[in-house]
Design a protein around this motif. Structure first.
Motif, mmCIF file in Angstrom:
data_model
loop_
_atom_site.group_PDB
_atom_site.id
_atom_site.type_symbol
_atom_site.label_atom_id
_atom_site.label_comp_id
_atom_site.label_asym_id
_atom_site.label_seq_id
_atom_site.Cartn_x
_atom_site.Cartn_y
_atom_site.Cartn_z
ATOM 1 N N TYR A 244 9.877 32.572 11.083
ATOM 2 C CA TYR A 244 9.725 33.794 10.546
ATOM 3 C C TYR A 244 10.839 34.927 10.611
ATOM 4 C CZ TYR A 244 5.013 32.056 9.408
ATOM 5 O OH TYR A 244 3.935 31.161 9.221
ATOM 6 N N ALA A 245 11.472 34.821 11.748
ATOM 7 C CA ALA A 245 12.373 35.653 12.069
ATOM 8 C C ALA A 245 13.674 35.016 11.280
ATOM 9 C CB ALA A 245 13.028 35.610 13.403
ATOM 10 N N GLY A 246 13.976 33.913 11.026
ATOM 11 C CA GLY A 246 15.087 33.508 10.344
ATOM 12 C C GLY A 246 14.772 33.765 8.837
ATOM 13 N N ARG A 247 13.565 33.864 8.402
ATOM 14 C CA ARG A 247 13.296 33.970 7.044
ATOM 15 C C ARG A 247 13.483 35.564 6.885
ATOM 16 N NH1 ARG A 247 7.384 32.299 4.791
ATOM 17 N NH2 ARG A 247 6.618 33.998 6.132
ATOM 18 N N THR A 251 16.690 37.526 4.242
ATOM 19 C CA THR A 251 16.619 38.271 3.148
ATOM 20 C C THR A 251 17.784 39.380 3.103
ATOM 21 O OG1 THR A 251 15.374 39.973 4.191
ATOM 22 C CG2 THR A 251 13.932 38.540 3.197
ATOM 23 N N VAL A 252 18.460 39.719 3.868
ATOM 24 C CA VAL A 252 19.606 40.571 3.928
ATOM 25 C C VAL A 252 21.094 39.656 4.049
ATOM 26 C CG1 VAL A 252 20.978 42.462 5.215
ATOM 27 C CG2 VAL A 252 18.322 42.374 5.093
ATOM 28 N N ARG A 253 21.105 38.636 4.932
ATOM 29 C CA ARG A 253 21.929 37.616 5.012
ATOM 30 C C ARG A 253 23.377 38.377 5.480
ATOM 31 N NH1 ARG A 253 24.291 32.667 1.141
ATOM 32 N NH2 ARG A 253 25.375 31.607 3.090
ATOM 33 N N ASP A 254 23.206 39.126 6.584
ATOM 34 C CA ASP A 254 24.237 39.806 6.931
ATOM 35 C C ASP A 254 25.044 39.046 8.067
ATOM 36 O OD1 ASP A 254 22.534 40.614 8.690
ATOM 37 O OD2 ASP A 254 22.916 42.585 8.821
ATOM 38 N N PHE A 255 25.010 37.877 8.351
ATOM 39 C CA PHE A 255 25.267 37.223 9.233
ATOM 40 C C PHE A 255 25.935 35.869 9.013
ATOM 41 C CE2 PHE A 255 20.912 36.081 8.610
ATOM 42 C CZ PHE A 255 20.920 34.795 9.029
ATOM 43 N N THR A 256 26.435 35.196 9.736
ATOM 44 C CA THR A 256 27.040 33.742 9.736
ATOM 45 C C THR A 256 26.686 32.818 10.766
ATOM 46 O OG1 THR A 256 29.067 34.002 10.788
ATOM 47 C CG2 THR A 256 29.015 34.619 8.336
ATOM 48 N N ALA A 257 26.196 33.199 11.665
ATOM 49 C CA ALA A 257 25.540 32.500 12.907
ATOM 50 C C ALA A 257 24.370 33.104 13.711
ATOM 51 C CB ALA A 257 26.970 32.275 13.810
ATOM 52 N N ASN A 262 16.237 29.465 22.923
ATOM 53 C CA ASN A 262 15.774 27.788 23.268
ATOM 54 C C ASN A 262 15.972 27.323 21.840
ATOM 55 O OD1 ASN A 262 13.446 28.881 21.978
ATOM 56 N ND2 ASN A 262 12.075 27.867 23.447
ATOM 57 N N ASP A 263 15.799 25.696 22.040
ATOM 58 C CA ASP A 263 16.044 24.872 20.951
ATOM 59 C C ASP A 263 14.707 25.133 20.201
ATOM 60 O OD1 ASP A 263 18.371 24.134 22.051
ATOM 61 O OD2 ASP A 263 17.333 22.060 23.067
ATOM 62 N N GLN A 264 13.517 25.258 20.537
ATOM 63 C CA GLN A 264 12.308 25.306 19.842
ATOM 64 C C GLN A 264 12.692 26.602 18.724
ATOM 65 O OE1 GLN A 264 12.066 25.055 22.844
ATOM 66 N NE2 GLN A 264 10.543 23.509 23.116
ATOM 67 N N MET A 265 13.077 27.702 19.066
ATOM 68 C CA MET A 265 13.500 28.829 18.135
ATOM 69 C C MET A 265 14.528 28.270 17.440
ATOM 70 S SD MET A 265 12.756 32.371 20.036
ATOM 71 C CE MET A 265 13.942 32.337 21.188
ATOM 72 N N ALA A 266 15.473 27.723 17.755
ATOM 73 C CA ALA A 266 16.399 27.442 16.908
ATOM 74 C C ALA A 266 15.926 26.293 15.761
ATOM 75 C CB ALA A 266 17.630 26.428 17.684
ATOM 76 N N LEU A 267 14.971 25.213 16.113
ATOM 77 C CA LEU A 267 14.496 24.598 14.906
ATOM 78 C C LEU A 267 13.849 25.316 14.077
ATOM 79 C CD1 LEU A 267 13.522 21.830 14.208
ATOM 80 C CD2 LEU A 267 11.541 22.106 15.976
ATOM 81 N N GLY A 268 13.121 26.368 14.416
ATOM 82 C CA GLY A 268 12.187 27.222 13.419
ATOM 83 C C GLY A 268 13.587 27.901 12.646
ATOM 84 N N VAL A 269 14.317 28.346 12.863
ATOM 85 C CA VAL A 269 15.695 28.865 12.082
ATOM 86 C C VAL A 269 16.070 28.017 11.297
ATOM 87 C CG1 VAL A 269 17.714 30.212 12.135
ATOM 88 C CG2 VAL A 269 16.176 30.706 13.856
ATOM 89 N N MET A 270 16.386 26.870 11.646
ATOM 90 C CA MET A 270 16.898 25.532 10.693
ATOM 91 C C MET A 270 15.920 25.583 9.648
ATOM 92 S SD MET A 270 18.478 23.100 13.864
ATOM 93 C CE MET A 270 19.469 21.915 13.127
ATOM 94 N N HIS A 271 14.645 25.319 9.908
ATOM 95 C CA HIS A 271 13.496 25.280 8.946
ATOM 96 C C HIS A 271 13.783 26.486 7.777
ATOM 97 C CE1 HIS A 271 8.927 24.917 7.942
ATOM 98 N NE2 HIS A 271 9.540 24.662 6.747
ATOM 99 N N ALA A 272 13.798 27.610 8.357
ATOM 100 C CA ALA A 272 13.930 28.984 7.321
ATOM 101 C C ALA A 272 14.966 28.475 6.412
ATOM 102 C CB ALA A 272 13.958 30.028 8.212
ATOM 103 N N VAL A 273 16.287 28.392 6.991
ATOM 104 C CA VAL A 273 17.459 28.047 6.326
ATOM 105 C C VAL A 273 17.365 27.124 5.280
ATOM 106 C CG1 VAL A 273 19.810 27.268 6.441
ATOM 107 C CG2 VAL A 273 18.878 28.665 8.285
ATOM 108 N N ARG A 274 16.703 26.099 5.722
ATOM 109 C CA ARG A 274 16.485 24.959 4.632
ATOM 110 C C ARG A 274 15.455 25.227 3.647
ATOM 111 N NH1 ARG A 274 18.152 19.728 4.160
ATOM 112 N NH2 ARG A 274 19.126 19.971 6.373
ATOM 113 N N ASP A 275 14.521 26.319 4.076
ATOM 114 C CA ASP A 275 13.302 26.668 2.954
ATOM 115 C C ASP A 275 14.248 27.352 1.863
ATOM 116 O OD1 ASP A 275 11.073 25.554 3.384
ATOM 117 O OD2 ASP A 275 9.838 27.421 3.645
ATOM 118 N N ALA A 276 15.165 28.271 2.295
ATOM 119 C CA ALA A 276 15.876 29.261 1.295
ATOM 120 C C ALA A 276 16.728 28.620 0.475
ATOM 121 C CB ALA A 276 16.850 30.195 2.305
#
Length: 350
Positions: A244-247, A251-257, A262-276
């Motif tokens: 949800y944080a990644g999603r 919406t603004v996408r003012d970052f590159t990295a 922790n790895d679990q939150m990283a996994l959630g961000v990866m999901h959000a990136v692919r969802d977009a």
């Protein structure tokens, strides 16, 4: 002439009678040693010859002999038991620390008893400590992520050698930890060296000692390299929060990295990136922390920071035994983590 009669006397059985667990005397008889020798092997006495020790150990395994802990404690006045007082033990870090301590303790001839406290209030902590004391523990390991647990422990009397696995800065003589700040700096530096300047940090919960240290490491490294910083985003360690944080960030996408704590939150961000409809690392680079077993199998495999929990457990037990047994070595200080570079970091997208 009288007829001679041969009588064969059967040799005594080498096995204990059926229905009874093998005893120390059974082990001694089969191994061809005295029961005192078996006792010395059990207590790791230095005078036992290696070949004798091995023969006794082989017989123990053959007979499936298990030492009677209660009886040994009565004879030696030692329980050879270490206690672990743990909060949040379902999380990867605490759970891995407990497993590592148990393994190292068994290798040193000690048992481990763990008291998991479900709440960090003073009553739960005192009850957990009382439970361990009732078992005659000879040493204590405290694995608690929140500072308030240590505030409570400071008011209680701990009458055995103890080690804490979080660096609170209050009791360095009894502290052993992985250098969380150094690990966060490694992760952040890796992103900066790949050219990233717009980096967000997904931090852990505000009251967690490790989350605070990783956030500090991120800010220190960004500041030392004159890279503009944004306020870290406080999370809850879960993949759901990362998603949800990644999603929201996308919406603004003012970052590159993103450096996730922790790895679990990283996994959630990866999901959000692919969802977009975007790709890691083509559009967004991601670094995690912990190197959970699944991190190498994320898609793409996650660059992350590895904590050496096996070494942490070994040093923790060695540090306690340094107080319990004069011959045991001592290990103090912090363990430096390692950056594990995989495929989730690339050049900035813009």
């Amino acid at each position: 002439m009288p007829r001679s009669i041969e009588v064969t006397v059967p040799e005594p059985s080498q096995e204990p009678p059926k229905g009874r667990a093998p005893s120390i005397r059974d082990v001694a008889r089969v191994a061809g040693v005295s029961h005192q020798t078996v006792s010395r092997v059990l207590n790791h006495h230095p005078s036992i010859r290696p070949e004798t020790k091995q023969r006794v150990l082989d017989v123990m395994a053959e007979l499936q002999y298990t030492p009677n802990r209660a009886a040994r404690a009565l004879v030696t006045s030692r329980s050879r038991t270490l206690g672990i007082l743990s909060a949040s033990s379902t999380h990867y870090g605490p759970a891995s620390s407990i497993a590592a301590i148990e393994s190292a303790a068994r290798a040193a001839g000690y048992w481990v008893s763990t008291a998991n406290i479900e709440s960090s209030d003073a009553v739960s902590i005192a009850d957990g400590l009382a439970h361990l004391r009732a078992q005659g523990i000879e040493g204590l390991v405290v694995i608690a992520p929140q500072m308030r647990v240590f505030d409570t422990l400071a008011q209680l009397s701990i009458d055995v050698p103890y080690v804490t696995l979080q660096s609170t800065g209050r009791d360095p003589e009894h502290t052993l930890s992985v250098d969380q700040i150094a690990g966060a700096r490694l992760a952040t530096r890796h992103l900066i060296e790949r050219g990233h300047r717009s980096i967000y940090h997904l931090a852990g919960p505000q009251d967690w000692i490790e989350a605070e240290a990783r956030m500090r490491g991120f800010l220190d490294e960004m500041g030392s390299q004159d890279v503009p910083t944004t306020a870290p985003i406080l999370g809850d360690w879960t993949a759901d929060f990362g998603f949800y944080a990644g999603r929201e960030l996308l919406t603004v996408r003012d970052f590159t990295a993103i450096f996730a704590s922790n790895d679990q939150m990283a996994l959630g961000v990866m999901h959000a990136v692919r969802d977009a409809g975007l790709e890691v690392p083509r559009d967004v680079s991601i670094v995690g922390f912990d190197d959970i077993p699944e991190a190498a199998h994320f898609w793409p495999p996650l660059t992350t920071v590895r904590q050496d929990f096996a070494e942490l457990g070994r040093r923790c037990v060695a540090l306690l035994l340094g107080d319990l047994d004069d011959a045991a070595p001592e290990y103090r200080g912090t363990i430096v983590p390692e950056l594990i570079v995989r495929d989730s970091v690339g050049a900035p997208a813009f």
